[in-house]
Design an enzyme around this catalytic site. Structure first.
Site, PDB file in Angstrom:
ATOM      1  N   VAL A 633       0.810  -1.220   0.000  1.00 46.69           N
ATOM      2  CA  VAL A 633       0.000   0.000   0.000  1.00 46.69           C
ATOM      3  C   VAL A 633       0.837   1.261   0.000  1.00 46.69           C
ATOM      4  O   VAL A 633       0.329   2.359   0.134  1.00 46.69           O
ATOM      5  CB  VAL A 633      -0.981   0.021   1.195  1.00 46.69           C
ATOM      6  CG1 VAL A 633      -2.055  -1.016   0.988  1.00 46.69           C
ATOM      7  CG2 VAL A 633      -0.266  -0.162   2.508  1.00 46.69           C
ATOM      8  N   GLY A 636       8.579   3.894  -0.017  1.00 46.77           N
ATOM      9  CA  GLY A 636       9.388   5.102   0.077  1.00 46.77           C
ATOM     10  C   GLY A 636      10.823   4.692   0.321  1.00 46.77           C
ATOM     11  O   GLY A 636      11.169   3.525   0.141  1.00 46.77           O
ATOM     12  N   GLY A 639      11.535   1.603   2.477  1.00 42.29           N
ATOM     13  CA  GLY A 639      11.081   0.280   2.083  1.00 42.29           C
ATOM     14  C   GLY A 639       9.617   0.331   1.687  1.00 42.29           C
ATOM     15  O   GLY A 639       9.189   1.281   1.042  1.00 42.29           O
ATOM     16  N   LYS A 640       8.864  -0.683   2.103  1.00 41.43           N
ATOM     17  CA  LYS A 640       7.476  -0.753   1.655  1.00 41.43           C
ATOM     18  C   LYS A 640       6.525  -0.943   2.835  1.00 41.43           C
ATOM     19  O   LYS A 640       6.915  -1.443   3.881  1.00 41.43           O
ATOM     20  CB  LYS A 640       7.301  -1.924   0.698  1.00 41.43           C
ATOM     21  CG  LYS A 640       7.838  -1.626  -0.682  1.00 41.43           C
ATOM     22  CD  LYS A 640       7.527  -2.748  -1.631  1.00 41.43           C
ATOM     23  CE  LYS A 640       7.801  -2.275  -3.058  1.00 41.43           C
ATOM     24  NZ  LYS A 640       7.616  -3.349  -4.022  1.00 41.43           N
ATOM     25  N   VAL A 641       5.295  -0.556   2.616  1.00 40.37           N
ATOM     26  CA  VAL A 641       4.263  -0.792   3.617  1.00 40.37           C
ATOM     27  C   VAL A 641       3.230  -1.750   3.033  1.00 40.37           C
ATOM     28  O   VAL A 641       2.758  -1.565   1.906  1.00 40.37           O
ATOM     29  CB  VAL A 641       3.567   0.526   4.023  1.00 40.37           C
ATOM     30  CG1 VAL A 641       2.468   0.246   5.040  1.00 40.37           C
ATOM     31  CG2 VAL A 641       4.575   1.497   4.589  1.00 40.37           C
ATOM     32  N   ASP A 751       9.206  16.120  13.863  1.00 38.05           N
ATOM     33  CA  ASP A 751       8.994  16.089  12.419  1.00 38.05           C
ATOM     34  C   ASP A 751       7.506  16.185  12.104  1.00 38.05           C
ATOM     35  O   ASP A 751       6.975  15.400  11.327  1.00 38.05           O
ATOM     36  CB  ASP A 751       9.636  14.835  11.822  1.00 38.05           C
ATOM     37  CG  ASP A 751       9.923  14.991  10.331  1.00 38.05           C
ATOM     38  OD1 ASP A 751       9.859  16.127   9.825  1.00 38.05           O
ATOM     39  OD2 ASP A 751      10.200  13.974   9.671  1.00 38.05           O
TER      40      ASP A 751
END
Ligand SMILES: *[C@@H]1O[C@H](CO)[C@@H](O)[C@H](O)[C@H]1NC(C)=O
Ligand SMILES: *[C@@H]1O[C@H](CO)[C@@H](O)[C@H](O)[C@H]1NC(C)=O
Ligand SMILES: *[C@@H]1O[C@H](CO)[C@@H](O)[C@H](O)[C@H]1NC(C)=O
Ligand SMILES: *[C@@H]1O[C@H](CO)[C@@H](O)[C@H](O)[C@H]1NC(C)=O
Ligand SMILES: *[C@@H]1O[C@H](CO)[C@@H](O)[C@H](O)[C@H]1NC(C)=O
Ligand SMILES: *[C@@H]1O[C@H](CO)[C@@H](O)[C@H](O)[C@H]1NC(C)=O
Length: 935
Positions: A633, A636, A639-641, A751
């Site tokens: 889904v 970046g 890595g990945k989600v 952040d």
């Protein structure tokens, strides 16, 4: 000259006569020169006993064939003395490796030319001086010649051109002078070396022009390394004839003239270093060099040139160094979309206009440095959270709040993490170091210095694991008892050479014996690695902990004195005694030097977990349907989600770091620790994590509606009216107030930005991404002094100036988000800073403060934006320059609640009460983080 040297040996031969008596029956032909060497070098390895170096009690470091010594490999054995001219007696010698014996000095004897069987001669890192003898030219079989890092002077002998089998020629790091010899009718020259793959002449005092004749299409050179000499004249266009070239390293000379267009023929080129010369003419056209990784042309006097198109077409570029090269015009956005890009250095040029960073696709971009240019506008659509952008001394800096040359933002650190390991940490006794396999041992340690590498992002651990693997593989291919290799402390020196600290751990023992460490040194002295990714690394030099020319020399007088005054027995005792003493001193030296470098290998990667569940990799693989693309889904730099479903039916977001971004380790740890102790409706909650098999995975609650940025930009398909915006900002404020005022100890998020505010199914805001967060526990004061982190545009200017972090820095960022919420603008858009834009537009005498021009029409400007003025007042208070003028988050929450009451919205728990009436456009790309779905 040969004659006078020969007389030197009458004396040791006489002294050694008693030894010969026992040797008569043995292989006396080899025994005599070996004894001479032993005497000369003041050393006698314990295995050098008996009377036949080729007998069965085999002598360490000596290899024989048919009862003749064919190889002497005594790297890093603390030898002292000179190379006696009697070496010629070993007429069958093929391999001579005396590298890293700093105590070896004196000129090379001319008789070395008699060793006509020699194939390999390696004297790296000794202290030989004088001219390189002309007689070397007779070594017709020689394939490998390295005289690197000695004190040779004079000219490169033209006779080297006669060594027609030479493949590796390394004369670097000496004081050689004169020009590079090429052949003519009367003399040979280096142009005749048609089998040479390496010309390493860097760091000498070579002068004159690079002779065009040196290069021809018959040559097979891979590396031409001439940097740090006094070469003048033009780069010869014949260089373009050497089709195999991978590295052309000519920086830091006095080369002038224009770069020959024939360089564009070198399609295999990976490294091009031409910096710090006086090159003129236009920037060359390098369109065809598709394999180029690293190019540095900085500090030349090129004619003013528009940014060339090849900047954005070389697909393999990692590093573009173009400081002070006369470039002008705009940088094409396509440059920043190169997928391997790591560093873009364009300092001190005449680049102007709009800097459009376009779509950044490299996960490893770390630096864009445009200091001292004429940039007036900036488009940074990714929010710039992963790399450093330097715009100091550009007109754009005057347009933003960061005046006074402070236009620099370094977002995240790039610490080097040792590779994750599965072993339990061990505490080692002093002097020992814990290996990557968590065993205590005394490693063999060195600092390696690479002349060039293919990358520049030292935060990318992939490069260092590759080196560890290559070193290990190389060492094991020599059958050395090596357990593991650790690489650490990478840094650049002033000439942009990479320095690395390596530790090589022994297997089956707690330290290498002399033979083992000598074998390692021999291997390293070759400068050649095997293994997975040797192409990242060019040749390297090596600094020994005992790399100190003054050690060892003084003992010779003592021994000669003893020999003169007594018998051979005295000599023998003296030799042995000295050897033992010397060994002990060296050993102490080595271990004491490695001690201050404390390491925390295994403990570094296990977070302190309170509450969060530890998943196994297998479980997570199952829950995410094998990390299938369908469940992907978002992705970046980290890595990945993946979306996943736990056996309980709970939906989760599984954030899996890719191996390359494991450097985010401290952030990983910080995030696990913080999230496992804070629990609030407006903070994304951590379900668990996984840390095994080189994996770093965080498991969060699933937040289906993506981030606030996505909604504001219209990308997520959710329409946010004024009421929904108020609800989102209230939730965010409550989450932050909880972190600041209720968490114990308080937490500063550091952040806060629209990308880090996630929206639940009923638009409950959830603050996410705690990778940079700081806990206030470890400071007695109300601030922490820390390196400035955050995202450009959201960053508190006072924190930026003073580096003192307080809760008020989050308040500032929150104020920026408030402004973003009503304008749907990025904090810095087209070079304009949102705070200034709103400030300039406010006219308090008019309705809606006359902000119609800047407000987001999607809020429904026709409708009654009740409370908007108060909202704007509050936002402007949050972005006050001085921290103490900004409200606390608790006060902000109260004020937003007031606004909502004014606007007629229930401020209580809306999750149930008001959500049913909302008709969100349904979306499929369910983003738990700030990234768009990859579909
Ligand atoms: C080089 O080799 C040629 C032919 O073997 C020989 O005639 C010449 O003397 C050599 N030159 C030097 C400088 O060694
Ligand atoms: C030929 O080269 C040698 C050494 O490189 C040089 O000394 C000599 O002067 C040259 N001879 C001619 C005729 O150029
Ligand atoms: C080489 O250049 C350096 C720096 O320009 C200078 O100091 C040195 O004297 C030069 N050496 C020779 C041999 O010309
Ligand atoms: C190399 O480049 C030059 C000029 O760019 C060209 O004329 C020549 O044909 C090229 N040579 C080869 C071997 O490709
Ligand atoms: C650069 O070289 C390529 C091929 O060698 C050529 O197609 C291109 O037109 C050249 N570009 C410029 C600006 O000269
Ligand atoms: C360019 O020259 C400056 C001044 O000498 C130096 O500080 C800088 O490191 C050089 N840049 C590169 C990339 O070599």
């Amino acid at each position: 000259m040969d004659r006078t040297r020969a007389t030197d040996h009458v004396f040791p031969l006489l002294v050694l006569i008693p030894f010969f008596v026992v040797a008569v029956e043995a292989n006396i032909q080899e025994y005599v020169p070996m004894k001479i060497l032993m005497h000369e070098w003041n050393i006698r390895p314990t295995s050098w006993v008996g009377s036949d170096p080729c007998g069965d009690g085999s002598w360490e470091g000596i290899t024989c064939t048919n009862s003749h010594v064919t190889s002497i490999a005594l790297a890093d054995m603390a030898l002292t003395g000179s190379l006696p001219s009697d070496i010629e007696l070993l007429s069958e010698l093929e391999v001579l490796n005396l590298s890293f014996n700093r105590g070896l000095k004196g000129p090379l004897p001319a008789s070395i030319g008699k060793l006509t069987k020699l194939v390999y001669l390696n004297l790296v890192g000794c202290s030989f001086f004088g001219r390189i003898p002309d007689t070397m030219g007779s070594l017709k079989q020689l394939s490998y010649l390295s005289l690197k890092n000695n004190s040779f002077s004079g000219q490169i002998p033209p006779s080297i051109g006669n060594m027609t089998n030479l493949s590796f020629l390394d004369l670097s790091d000496n004081q050689l002078q004169g020009s590079i010899p090429v052949s003519n009718r009367t003399a040979p020259g280096l142009d005749m070396l048609h089998k040479a793959r390496h010309f390493h002449f860097q760091n000498n005092q070579l002068s004159g022009t690079i002779p065009p004749r040196l290069f021809s299409s018959q040559m097979v050179l891979l590396h031409v390394i001439f940097d740090r000499n006094n070469l003048t004249g033009a780069i010869p266009s014949t260089l373009g004839l050497v089709q195999a070239l991978q590295a052309v390293i000519l920086d830091r000379n006095s080369l002038n003239g224009s770069v020959p267009s024939s360089l564009n023929n070198l399609t295999k080129l990976v490294h091009l270093h031409l910096s710090n010369n006086q090159l003129t003419g236009p920037m060359p056209n390098l369109t065809s060099l598709n394999g180029l990784n690293y190019v540095d042309m900085s500090n030349n006097t090129f004619a003013a040139t528009d940014v060339p198109t090849w900047f954005s077409t070389l697909q393999n570029l990692t590093t573009l160094m173009m400081e002070n090269t006369g470039l002008q015009g705009e940088v094409p956005p396509a440059l920043f979309s190169l997928s391997s890009l790591e560093t873009v250095l364009l300092r001190n040029n005449k680049i102007n206009g709009l800097l459009n960073l376009g779509t950044i696709s490299s996960n490893h971009l770390q630096l864009i440095d445009l200091e001292k240019n004429f940039i007036t506008d900036l488009i940074q659509s990714d929010g710039g959270s992963n790399y450093t952008l330097i715009l100091v001394d550009n007109p754009i800096c005057e347009a933003t709040y960061m005046t006074n040359n402070n236009c620099t933002v370094s977002p995240t650190s790039s610490p080097i993490l040792p590779p994750p390991s599965n072993c339990a940490p061990v505490a080692c006794s002093p002097g020992q170091v814990s290996s990557p396999h968590c065993k205590c041992a005394y490693p063999y340690t060195r600092t390696l210095n690479f002349i060039f590498v293919s990358f520049s992002n030292l935060g990318n651990f992939r490069y260092f694991t590759a080196l560890q693997d290559s070193l290990l593989e190389t060492l094991q291919s020599y059958n050395l008892p090596v357990d593991s290799v650790a690489v650490s402390n990478p840094s650049w020196d002033s000439s942009y050479h990479l320095k690395l600290y390596i530790e090589i751990f022994p297997a089956g023992q707690d330290r290498f014996n002399k033979t083992g460490s000598s074998a390692i040194a021999s291997m390293i002295s070759n400068q050649t690695l095997v293994g997975a990714h040797p192409s990242y690394y060019g040749p390297f030099s090596f600094f020994s902990p005992f790399d100190n020319p003054k050690s060892g020399g003084s003992s010779k007088g003592l021994i000669i004195g003893a020999a003169v005054g007594g018998s051979a027995l005295v000599l023998l005792l003296a030799l042995l005694g000295f050897y033992a003493l010397h060994q002990k001193r060296q050993a102490n030296d080595q271990w004491s030097r490695s001690m201050p470098l404390t390491r925390t290998y295994c403990s570094a990667s296990s977070p302190d977990l309170k509450g969060a569940r530890l998943f196994s990799f297998e479980e997570l693989r199952k829950y995410s349907n094998g990390f299938s693309d369908a469940n992907d889904v978002g992705s970046g730099g980290y890595g990945k989600v993946y979306r996943g479903v736990l056996p309980t039916g709970q939906m989760v977001a599984i954030k899996r770091s890719n191996r390359e971004s494991m450097q985010e380790g401290p952030e990983f740890k910080a995030e696990v620790e913080l999230l496992s102790r804070v629990h609030h409706k407006n903070l994304v909650s951590l379900v668990g994590f996984c840390l095994e098999q080189g994996e770093q995975i965080l498991v969060y609650e699933y937040v289906p509606n993506g981030d606030l940025f996505g909604s504001l930009s219209g990308r997520s398909g959710i329409r946010l009216d004024w009421m929904r915006r108020l609800k989102v900002i209230l939730g965010t404020a409550r989450g932050l107030a909880y972190l600041h005022e209720h968490a114990n100890p308080p937490i500063i998020h550091r952040d806060i930005k629209s990308n880090n505010i996630l929206l639940d199914k009923d638009l409950t805001a959830k603050v996410a991404d705690f990778g940079l967060s700081k806990s206030m526990s470890d400071s007695g004061t109300n601030h922490i002094s820390t390196q400035v982190r955050g995202t450009m545009g959201y960053l508190d200017p006072e924190y930026y100036m003073t580096q003192q972090l307080t809760e008020k820095s989050d308040v500032y960022s929150f104020g920026v988000v408030m402004l973003e919420l009503i304008t749907a603008r990025r904090p810095i858009e087209q070079g304009k800073y949102i705070v200034r834009v709103v400030q300039m537009a406010i006219d308090k005498t008019k309705s809606l403060y006359n902000l119609h021009q800047v407000l987001d029409p999607a809020m429904g400007l026709g409708t009654d934006l009740k409370g908007l003025e108060i909202f704007v007042d509050l936002a402007m208070l949050c972005v006050e320059e001085q921290q103490d003028k900004r409200p606390r988050m608790g006060e902000v929450v109260k004020e937003i609640e007031n606004i909502m009451q004014l606007a007629g919205l229930n401020t209580g728990d809306q999750s149930a009460s008001s959500s049913p009436s909302y008709d969100y456009t349904s979306i499929d790309g369910l983003l738990p983080s700030s990234r768009q779905p990859s579909s």
